[in-house]
Design a protein around this motif. Sequence first.
Motif, PDB file in Angstrom:
ATOM      1  N   THR A 170      -5.239   0.076 126.864  1.00  0.00           N
ATOM      2  CA  THR A 170      -4.704   1.121 126.049  1.00  0.00           C
ATOM      3  C   THR A 170      -3.903   0.659 124.994  1.00  0.00           C
ATOM      4  N   THR A 171      -2.899   1.524 124.551  1.00  0.00           N
ATOM      5  CA  THR A 171      -2.077   1.199 123.392  1.00  0.00           C
ATOM      6  C   THR A 171      -1.154   0.246 124.185  1.00  0.00           C
ATOM      7  N   GLN A 172      -0.826   0.693 125.400  1.00  0.00           N
ATOM      8  CA  GLN A 172       0.401  -0.131 126.262  1.00  0.00           C
ATOM      9  C   GLN A 172      -0.043  -1.493 126.699  1.00  0.00           C
ATOM     10  N   SER A 173       0.863  -2.160 126.720  1.00  0.00           N
ATOM     11  CA  SER A 173       0.547  -3.402 127.527  1.00  0.00           C
ATOM     12  C   SER A 173       1.297  -3.231 128.863  1.00  0.00           C
ATOM     13  N   THR A 174       2.575  -3.398 129.035  1.00  0.00           N
ATOM     14  CA  THR A 174       3.272  -3.312 130.405  1.00  0.00           C
ATOM     15  C   THR A 174       3.419  -1.951 130.597  1.00  0.00           C
ATOM     16  N   LYS A 175       2.969  -1.353 131.624  1.00  0.00           N
ATOM     17  CA  LYS A 175       3.188  -0.026 132.013  1.00  0.00           C
ATOM     18  C   LYS A 175       3.160   0.326 133.544  1.00  0.00           C
ATOM     19  N   SER A 176       4.395   1.113 134.164  1.00  0.00           N
ATOM     20  CA  SER A 176       4.381   1.387 135.409  1.00  0.00           C
ATOM     21  C   SER A 176       2.947   1.660 136.123  1.00  0.00           C
ATOM     22  N   GLY A 177       2.798   1.118 137.276  1.00  0.00           N
ATOM     23  CA  GLY A 177       1.900   1.620 138.253  1.00  0.00           C
ATOM     24  C   GLY A 177       2.211   3.119 138.924  1.00  0.00           C
ATOM     25  N   GLY A 178       3.435   3.343 138.761  1.00  0.00           N
ATOM     26  CA  GLY A 178       3.905   4.668 139.482  1.00  0.00           C
ATOM     27  C   GLY A 178       3.168   6.002 139.124  1.00  0.00           C
ATOM     28  N   PRO A 179       3.011   6.168 137.923  1.00  0.00           N
ATOM     29  CA  PRO A 179       2.220   7.373 137.277  1.00  0.00           C
ATOM     30  C   PRO A 179       0.918   7.572 138.035  1.00  0.00           C
ATOM     31  N   LEU A 180       0.142   6.294 137.842  1.00  0.00           N
ATOM     32  CA  LEU A 180      -1.350   6.224 138.200  1.00  0.00           C
ATOM     33  C   LEU A 180      -1.461   6.268 139.713  1.00  0.00           C
ATOM     34  N   ALA A 181      -0.479   5.715 140.352  1.00  0.00           N
ATOM     35  CA  ALA A 181      -0.538   5.890 141.838  1.00  0.00           C
ATOM     36  C   ALA A 181      -0.202   7.279 142.374  1.00  0.00           C
ATOM     37  N   ALA A 182       0.606   7.990 141.655  1.00  0.00           N
ATOM     38  CA  ALA A 182       1.193   9.318 142.080  1.00  0.00           C
ATOM     39  C   ALA A 182      -0.213  10.244 141.577  1.00  0.00           C
ATOM     40  N   ALA A 183      -0.652   9.991 140.655  1.00  0.00           N
ATOM     41  CA  ALA A 183      -1.884  11.027 140.281  1.00  0.00           C
ATOM     42  C   ALA A 183      -2.796  10.569 141.231  1.00  0.00           C
ATOM     43  N   TRP A 184      -3.258   9.439 141.683  1.00  0.00           N
ATOM     44  CA  TRP A 184      -4.346   9.326 142.540  1.00  0.00           C
ATOM     45  C   TRP A 184      -4.046  10.119 144.026  1.00  0.00           C
ATOM     46  N   ALA A 185      -2.731   9.732 144.335  1.00  0.00           N
ATOM     47  CA  ALA A 185      -2.389  10.368 145.738  1.00  0.00           C
ATOM     48  C   ALA A 185      -2.450  12.030 145.686  1.00  0.00           C
ATOM     49  N   VAL A 186      -2.140  12.785 144.507  1.00  0.00           N
ATOM     50  CA  VAL A 186      -2.016  14.269 144.583  1.00  0.00           C
ATOM     51  C   VAL A 186      -3.485  14.478 144.255  1.00  0.00           C
ATOM     52  N   VAL A 187      -4.466  13.844 143.708  1.00  0.00           N
ATOM     53  CA  VAL A 187      -5.815  14.471 143.552  1.00  0.00           C
ATOM     54  C   VAL A 187      -6.447  14.266 144.740  1.00  0.00           C
ATOM     55  N   GLN A 188      -6.194  12.869 145.584  1.00  0.00           N
ATOM     56  CA  GLN A 188      -6.730  12.935 146.942  1.00  0.00           C
ATOM     57  C   GLN A 188      -6.257  14.061 148.018  1.00  0.00           C
ATOM     58  N   HIS A 189      -4.948  14.307 147.781  1.00  0.00           N
ATOM     59  CA  HIS A 189      -4.314  15.346 148.605  1.00  0.00           C
ATOM     60  C   HIS A 189      -4.949  16.781 148.383  1.00  0.00           C
ATOM     61  N   ILE A 190      -4.807  17.062 147.071  1.00  0.00           N
ATOM     62  CA  ILE A 190      -5.434  18.525 146.876  1.00  0.00           C
ATOM     63  C   ILE A 190      -6.767  18.535 147.205  1.00  0.00           C
ATOM     64  N   GLY A 191      -7.697  17.635 146.486  1.00  0.00           N
ATOM     65  CA  GLY A 191      -8.973  17.639 146.799  1.00  0.00           C
ATOM     66  C   GLY A 191      -9.884  18.671 145.979  1.00  0.00           C
ATOM     67  N   SER A 192     -11.148  18.736 145.920  1.00  0.00           N
ATOM     68  CA  SER A 192     -11.740  19.621 145.219  1.00  0.00           C
ATOM     69  C   SER A 192     -11.666  21.210 145.474  1.00  0.00           C
TER      70      SER A 192
END
Length: 467
Positions: free
Chosen positions: A265-287
């Motif tokens: 991506t354009t960024q080099s260093t980037k917090s994994g927080g937003p990715l982990a949060a997105a993964w958790a919410v998507v798993q929680h809500i589900g299709s």
Amino acid sequence: MTILERLQAMRAGDVPTHGGRTLAYVYDSGLRDADAIGREALSMYASSNGLDPTAFPSLLAMENELIDLAAGLLDAPDTAVGTVTSGGTESILLAVQAARDARTDVRKPNVVMATSAHAAFHKACHYFGVERHMVDVDPSTMRADADAMAAAIDSDTVLVVASAPSYAHGVVDPVRPIAQAAKAAGVRCHVDACIGGWVLPYLDEPPAGPWTFAVGGVTSISVDLHKYAYTPKGVSLLLHRDPELRRPQFFASADWPGYTMLNSTTQSTKSGGPLAAAWAVVQHIGSDGYAQLARDARSGVDELIAGIATIEHLSLIAAPDSTLLAVETDDACDVFTIADEMLDQGWYVQPQLSFRGMRPSLHLSLSAATAPHVPQFLTALGKAVDAAVASGPIEVASELVEAAQAIDPATLDDAAFDGLLQIAGLGGDGTVGMPERMAPVNALLDAAPPALREALLVAYLDRLTRR
């Protein structure tokens, strides 16, 4: 006062992020448990670094799972690959950059897009030295004109853009004929589904037809999770039909004595927080959960459309295909005053300035959390229109309009901008601030050509961020 108390106090002047009263910028599912798990995951991974997937393999696993879920939603082939980015703008930047870098034989690359394409494509073209070939939309539908788009493609075109839907008007472009024209010319076609990609798959197919990878010729699609997947900011996905299309997006540099830089991506260093949060919410809500949220939001839109039809002086600009729409007024009032009146009642709606004969409008993005409150919103909107009619449309002095039309922003110095900001109500006595009422400011900006609008707002932002 404690640090957290100070933070709470500073937030007092912000628009609300929950409760469904902000119809732009934020997207609220109304699910407290989803919000809670997102915040917990964000905190858990805040100090992790997405720079090196070999150092943080958990982030790589979550990224691949999100791409796999998106591929299913977007009818992607088994060859499809993807990348998590920081937001829709970065996804669009990378789509343009990859298209440019894949065509090293083209000296003056251009992107063909409708005038309704998101301004992030303008930013990408500016950053990467790519020309914009902008094509007017069909005025009866506000969709891209597929025939005109096809005619605009030339030997230097590296990318053709379609929207699903367009942010300004909420309509899905005719992707099939646009993508077919791009494919026939040997050109990539990107579908900007940043705002619609996680909601449209759960709704009926838009009138303009299919828009996913099911359409031959679509080479990449962007979809934001922090919009209608209702995850914390900022996570977007950029999917390519196959690895070869994505490869120019990657950057590597071993030509220095430090670690070999390798970025997706354009960024080099980037917090994994937003990715982990997105993964958790998507798993929680589900299709099934997302299907219900999409139906709820669309039901709210339908109720909103019916209600707007009963309010004198208001009309839809186009029939929306998703969960966002645009409203304009007749000559009895103006949208800028309506926006101020709505804010006074606790609702944020986003004014959009006039463009190429299009009247100013109000943008409304409806979240699932807003849907139950549509009756209250319509009541407030009716009152706002009444107040706007009573005060009458804001009139900008003719001499100011003439002056604005004649000014070349490139000739203005710092002092001249300070004077213009004061005239616009954005500053005075060498200082700038947030005006109590934005309607007069927006009316003056609306009278100015786009180049002057841009220059004034850049000057304003510059002064807001000076010490």
